[in-house]
Scaffold this motif. Structure first.
Motif, mmCIF file in Angstrom:
data_model
loop_
_atom_site.group_PDB
_atom_site.id
_atom_site.type_symbol
_atom_site.label_atom_id
_atom_site.label_comp_id
_atom_site.label_asym_id
_atom_site.label_seq_id
_atom_site.Cartn_x
_atom_site.Cartn_y
_atom_site.Cartn_z
ATOM 1 N N VAL A 156 29.613 23.913 24.338
ATOM 2 C CA VAL A 156 29.653 25.444 24.001
ATOM 3 C C VAL A 156 28.352 25.770 24.237
ATOM 4 N N ALA A 157 28.298 27.027 25.072
ATOM 5 C CA ALA A 157 26.887 27.893 25.472
ATOM 6 C C ALA A 157 26.831 29.145 24.852
ATOM 7 N N VAL A 158 25.822 29.658 24.290
ATOM 8 C CA VAL A 158 25.602 31.158 23.933
ATOM 9 C C VAL A 158 24.951 31.813 24.811
ATOM 10 N N ALA A 159 25.402 33.017 25.263
ATOM 11 C CA ALA A 159 24.563 33.685 26.211
ATOM 12 C C ALA A 159 24.783 35.321 26.028
ATOM 13 N N ASN A 160 23.897 36.086 26.506
ATOM 14 C CA ASN A 160 24.049 37.611 26.812
ATOM 15 C C ASN A 160 23.340 37.968 27.994
ATOM 16 N N SER A 161 23.225 39.012 28.279
ATOM 17 C CA SER A 161 23.075 39.641 29.849
ATOM 18 C C SER A 161 21.751 39.131 30.250
ATOM 19 N N ASN A 162 20.721 38.814 29.491
ATOM 20 C CA ASN A 162 19.320 38.313 29.839
ATOM 21 C C ASN A 162 19.255 37.440 30.548
ATOM 22 N N VAL A 163 20.345 36.419 30.604
ATOM 23 C CA VAL A 163 20.381 35.159 31.175
ATOM 24 C C VAL A 163 21.402 34.929 32.206
ATOM 25 N N LYS A 164 21.716 36.064 32.708
ATOM 26 C CA LYS A 164 23.151 36.102 33.164
ATOM 27 C C LYS A 164 22.955 35.043 34.766
ATOM 28 N N GLU A 165 21.843 35.244 35.473
ATOM 29 C CA GLU A 165 21.816 34.422 36.595
ATOM 30 C C GLU A 165 21.532 32.986 36.347
ATOM 31 N N THR A 166 20.852 32.719 35.164
ATOM 32 C CA THR A 166 20.741 31.121 34.875
ATOM 33 C C THR A 166 21.967 30.669 34.418
ATOM 34 N N LEU A 167 22.969 31.347 33.526
ATOM 35 C CA LEU A 167 24.285 31.143 33.147
ATOM 36 C C LEU A 167 25.256 30.867 34.383
ATOM 37 N N GLY A 168 25.065 31.501 35.516
ATOM 38 C CA GLY A 168 25.765 31.171 36.648
ATOM 39 C C GLY A 168 25.671 29.843 37.163
ATOM 40 N N MET A 169 24.227 29.597 37.276
ATOM 41 C CA MET A 169 23.774 28.279 37.724
ATOM 42 C C MET A 169 24.402 27.287 36.707
ATOM 43 N N TRP A 170 24.129 27.325 35.335
ATOM 44 C CA TRP A 170 24.844 26.532 34.367
ATOM 45 C C TRP A 170 26.296 26.321 34.627
ATOM 46 N N PHE A 171 27.274 27.139 34.548
ATOM 47 C CA PHE A 171 28.501 26.953 34.814
ATOM 48 C C PHE A 171 29.037 26.346 36.115
ATOM 49 N N THR A 172 28.240 26.736 37.099
ATOM 50 C CA THR A 172 28.713 26.285 38.661
ATOM 51 C C THR A 172 28.304 24.782 38.765
ATOM 52 N N ASN A 173 27.215 24.274 38.107
ATOM 53 C CA ASN A 173 27.161 22.841 37.915
ATOM 54 C C ASN A 173 28.093 22.037 37.087
ATOM 55 N N ILE A 174 28.806 22.769 36.110
ATOM 56 C CA ILE A 174 29.585 22.086 35.025
ATOM 57 C C ILE A 174 31.138 21.955 35.980
ATOM 58 N N LYS A 175 31.450 23.015 36.557
ATOM 59 C CA LYS A 175 32.312 23.096 37.479
ATOM 60 C C LYS A 175 32.369 21.753 38.541
ATOM 61 N N ARG A 176 31.080 21.644 39.272
ATOM 62 C CA ARG A 176 31.124 20.693 40.262
ATOM 63 C C ARG A 176 31.379 19.477 39.819
ATOM 64 N N VAL A 177 30.981 19.015 38.454
ATOM 65 C CA VAL A 177 31.115 17.566 38.014
ATOM 66 C C VAL A 177 32.553 17.440 37.521
#
Length: 424
Positions: A156-177
């Motif tokens: 579980v990750a909690v996020a708002n719009s302030n971290v949108k770009e970093t969030l994109g990198m986060w779930f991209t790596n999760i999908k890659r694994v």
């Protein structure tokens, strides 16, 4: 004088005057029985007891004769049913609570646990039982988790719009694994829509005054403090949660490297074996003379941005304690409060939390201080493939995250070289 005449059935024949014989009495009884049988057969041709099929017919005729309830009676019955269902839900909740108390009360009641075995073989109970799941806590979230979670476990990750770009990198790596059991808790509409557009599992919380304003506009620390309230619902539903900040890169599936023997299993802010797993630190006070040296036990704090929490009573109590203190002490740092509640022992005026805890392997669950200060400079440690790398020690997160991906995913050996150990 004429003698007394006997009834015909009592005569023995030839008017001998002898008493009736045993055989004549039996013959008389048979004659009476036959006569009665003929009378009954005439009066009751179907027998004295009705057959089962006739009985069933009589019941059906009676059922047909019962009039249907009026619409008013039906409405009344429906109202009573709804009331009973509500009471049943309350009873289920009470049963869950009582069941949990019984489970806790029954721990260690096995006689074998009270009998000490041979020297060096005795072990105390380590793993607390999980709570009874209660879907009524949040039916909408429960439905999402049924489809997303694997073996009742989820990232579980909690996020708002302030971290949108970093969030994109986060779930991209999760999908890659290849990890599928993860969920983003969106604190605003923008993040919810962003996740849906990228086919990322997302859960948008119901409106909650006060909390929503923090979620939409708050910075990293404000959002981080909010997660303790959010996680409580996951645990009440019976799910184990691997809480992840979004400045974390995944390189292996973390669920393959968990022990699951404690309430809390957390990565450390420590940078070596001593600081991460504990050490004996000697405090020197010369004015005390002979007693100048005092031994202290030290450990660097657990990182509240990446920890695995099981759905147990001590875990839920921890979340309640941390969330409660942060609401009363808005200027407190959530990670400091998290560790104080975990580690401070009971003492006069304070009852400590009875939660079991485990420190994760610092080279598998690696913080950025370990990576940039130690690992990248060691020919042997550079060969290790971590499960995750958390960029918690450095503010230039996105640049370092991209470099970490280049190093571990694309094999670019000099990708980390130009960064200083710490921040500039």
């Amino acid at each position: 004088m004429a003698g007394r005449r006997e009834p015909p059935l009592m005569r023995t024949g030839l008017g001998s005057g002898q008493p009736p014989s045993r055989g004549s009495r039996i013959a008389a009884a048979v004659a009476v029985g036959v006569t009665l049988g003929r009378v009954c057969a005439f009066l009751y041709p179907d027998g004295l007891i009705s057959r089962s099929t006739d009985s069933a017919l009589h019941w059906r005729r009676r059922a047909d004769s019962v009039t249907c309830e009026t619409s008013e009676e039906v409405t009344n019955l429906q109202s009573q049913l709804a009331s009973l269902e509500r009471k049943n839900a309350d009873f289920r909740k009470q049963i869950n609570e009582l069941s949990m108390k019984l489970q806790l009360a029954g721990q260690g009641k096995n006689q074998a646990l009270y009998s000490a075995g041979p020297f060096g073989t005795v072990k105390a109970l380590r793993t607390n039982p999980t709570v009874m799941p209660d879907d009524s806590t949040n039916p909408r979230l429960a439905k999402i988790l049924q489809h997303v979670a694997v073996k009742k476990e989820i990232i579980v990750a909690v996020a708002n719009s302030n971290v949108k770009e970093t969030l994109g990198m986060w779930f991209t790596n999760i999908k890659r694994v290849g990890i599928t059991n993860y969920l983003v808790v969106a604190l605003d509409d923008s993040i919810e829509n962003f996740c849906k557009s990228k086919d990322v599992p997302v859960y948008r919380r119901d409106p909650d005054e006060g909390i929503d304003s923090i979620g939409k506009t708050g910075g990293n620390h404000a959002v981080s403090a909010l997660k303790f309230r959010i996680l409580r619902e996951f645990l009440q539903l019976g799910y184990s949660v691997l809480l992840s900040d979004i400045d974390i890169m995944f390189f292996q599936n973390p669920f393959d490297h968990l022990y699951r023997d404690s309430d809390i299993e957390s990565m450390s802010d420590g940078h070596d074996n001593m600081t991460a797993y504990g050490f004996n630190d000697v405090f020197d006070e010369p004015s005390m003379g002979w007693a100048r040296y005092a031994h202290t036990m030290r450990i660097w704090v657990f990182n509240s941005g990446f920890f695995f929490i099981r759905p147990t009573i001590p875990s839920i109590e921890l979340l309640d304690r941390v969330a409660g203190r942060l609401s009363r002490e808005p200027k407190s740092w959530d990670q400091a409060v998290f560790n104080e509640e975990l580690f401070f022992p009971s003492h006069p005026g304070y009852e400590g939390l009875h939660a079991s805890k485990r420190t994760m392997d610092i080279y598998l669950f690696m913080n950025s201080k370990v990576l940039f200060k130690t690992v990248r400079k060691s020919a042997q440690l550079r060969k290790l493939k971590p499960v995750i790398v958390h960029l918690n020690y450095h503010p230039d997160k996105e640049a370092r995250m991209k470099a970490v991906i280049e190093f571990y995913v694309h094999g670019k050996q000099n990708a980390l070289d130009h960064f200083p150990d710490g921040s500039e």
